[in-house]
Write an enzyme that holds these catalytic residues in place. Structure first.
Site, PDB file in Angstrom:
ATOM      1  N   GLN A 103       2.681  -0.824   1.972  1.00 57.30           N
ATOM      2  CA  GLN A 103       2.502   0.628   1.926  1.00 57.30           C
ATOM      3  C   GLN A 103       3.830   1.349   1.707  1.00 57.30           C
ATOM      4  OE1 GLN A 103       2.957   3.531   4.015  1.00 57.30           O
ATOM      5  NE2 GLN A 103       4.431   2.542   5.347  1.00 57.30           N
ATOM      6  N   GLU A 106       4.331   2.655  -1.880  1.00 55.32           N
ATOM      7  CA  GLU A 106       3.699   3.940  -2.179  1.00 55.32           C
ATOM      8  C   GLU A 106       4.382   5.089  -1.448  1.00 55.32           C
ATOM      9  OE1 GLU A 106      -0.495   4.011  -1.688  1.00 55.32           O
ATOM     10  OE2 GLU A 106      -0.872   2.399  -3.129  1.00 55.32           O
ATOM     11  N   GLU A 107       4.760   4.870  -0.197  1.00 53.28           N
ATOM     12  CA  GLU A 107       5.412   5.933   0.580  1.00 53.28           C
ATOM     13  C   GLU A 107       6.720   6.360  -0.069  1.00 53.28           C
ATOM     14  OE1 GLU A 107       7.451   6.744   4.956  1.00 53.28           O
ATOM     15  OE2 GLU A 107       6.085   5.046   4.722  1.00 53.28           O
ATOM     16  N   ARG A 108       7.489   5.381  -0.537  1.00 49.29           N
ATOM     17  CA  ARG A 108       8.784   5.700  -1.138  1.00 49.29           C
ATOM     18  C   ARG A 108       8.621   6.385  -2.489  1.00 49.29           C
ATOM     19  NH1 ARG A 108      11.064  -0.004   1.321  1.00 49.29           N
ATOM     20  NH2 ARG A 108      11.498   0.886   3.385  1.00 49.29           N
ATOM     21  N   GLY A 111       7.652   9.856  -1.729  1.00 49.04           N
ATOM     22  CA  GLY A 111       8.816  10.613  -1.275  1.00 49.04           C
ATOM     23  C   GLY A 111       9.643  11.133  -2.441  1.00 49.04           C
TER      24      GLY A 111
END
Length: 248
Positions: A103, A106-108, A111
C-alpha cells in the site's frame, strides 16, 4: 519498530501496546492496526486487524500539537487488553508487513499527486503578488532573479508531474514501481520545501504572517519529507533497487 502485540485467545485477539502519529486518531470510528501476532521474524510476524475505536481498553492519550497540517488531528493511542474478534483480521495472519509495503506504493504516489496543485497555486499566487507589489518604483516580479526563479520552479514541478505519470502508468499495467514511487516521493518532499521557501521569500514581510496561503503551505507541505516514509528511507529504497546499498 512495531511494539504492539495481538495475542490470539480463543476467537479473539487481545491487544496491548500503543501507537504514535495516528492521523484522525482522536475522531476515527475504526483503525487499521498493524500488530505483532507471533514471535517470528520481523517481516513475517505482523498482521493487519480492523479495530473499532469504541472498544474498552482503547485510550486516546492526546491530540498532538503540530507545526503544520493543523486542521488534521494526530493522536497518541494506547491499548490495554483490548479484545477484538479474530474475524476482524485483514487478509492472512503474518502478511501484515507485506500488505503495508504494497500500500506504500499507492500512498507515496498519492502524496506526490496531492503536492502538485498546492505548488502550482503557490507559484501562481506569488506571480500575482510580485506583479502588483512595487519596490523602488517597479514590480518585484520585474527583477530577473524573481522571474527566473519562478520559471525554474515551474519547470521542476512539470518534471515531477512527468515522473508521477510514468510511475502511475507502469503501476496500472501491474508493474512493481517501488523505485519510481520512492524517487517521486523523495523529489516531491524536497521540491515542496524549495518552492514554498523560495516563494515565501518573494512575499517579504507578508510571507512571515499567517494571513497568506504561502506561509500555511510552508508549514503544511514540510510533512512531505517525513510522512509516508522519510527522505532518508526513500534514498535507502532507491539504493536497494540500484544494488548499491551496503549489505549487512
Amino acid at each position: 519498530d512495531i511494539k504492539t502485540t495481538a495475542v490470539r485467545k480463543g476467537d479473539e485477539y487481545v491487544i496491548n501496546g500503543g501507537k504514535m502519529w495516528i492521523t484522525s486518531g482522536s475522531q476515527a470510528d475504526w483503525m487499521c492496526l498493524l500488530a505483532n501476532t507471533s514471535e517470528g521474524p520481523p517481516h513475517q510476524n505482523k498482521s493487519l486487524i480492523c479495530l473499532p475505536m469504541n472498544l474498552p481498553g482503547i485510550h486516546v492519550a492526546k491530540k498532538i500539537d503540530k507545526l503544520g497540517m493543523r486542521s488534521s488531528d494526530t493522536a497518541q493511542i494506547f491499548f490495554e487488553d483490548v479484545r477484538v474478534p479474530c474475524k476482524n483480521l485483514i487478509g492472512e495472519e503474518g502478511k501484515g508487513f507485506t500488505y503495508q509495503m504494497l500500500q506504500f506504493q499507492e500512498e507515496r504516489l498519492w502524496g506526490v499527486a496531492t503536492a502538485l496543485t498546492p505548488m502550482e497555486t503557490i507559484i501562481g499566487e506569488t506571480v500575482d503578488y510580485t506583479r502588483q507589489r512595487k519596490v523602488f518604483g517597479q514590480p518585484v516580479l520585474h527583477n530577473q532573479t524573481v522571474h527566473f526563479r519562478l520559471a525554474e520552479l515551474a519547470t521542476e514541478v512539470e518534471l515531477l508531474r512527468s515522473l508521477l505519470h510514468r510511475a502511475v502508468a507502469l503501476y496500472v499495467e501491474g508493474n512493481d514501481v517501488t523505485k519510481f514511487a520512492s524517487m517521486a516521493k523523495l523529489k516531491a518532499g524536497r521540491l515542496t520545501r524549495e518552492v514554498t521557501d523560495s516563494c515565501l521569500q518573494f512575499w517579504g514581510g507578508m510571507g512571515f504572517t499567517s494571513e497568506v496561503l504561502v506561509s500555511r503551505f510552508y508549514r503544511d507541505l514540510r510533512l512531505m519529507s517525513i510522512g509516508g516514509g522519510t527522505d532518508e528511507t526513500m534514498l535507502s529504497i532507491i539504493c536497494k533497487y540500484m544494488d548499491i546499498l551496503p549489505r549487512k
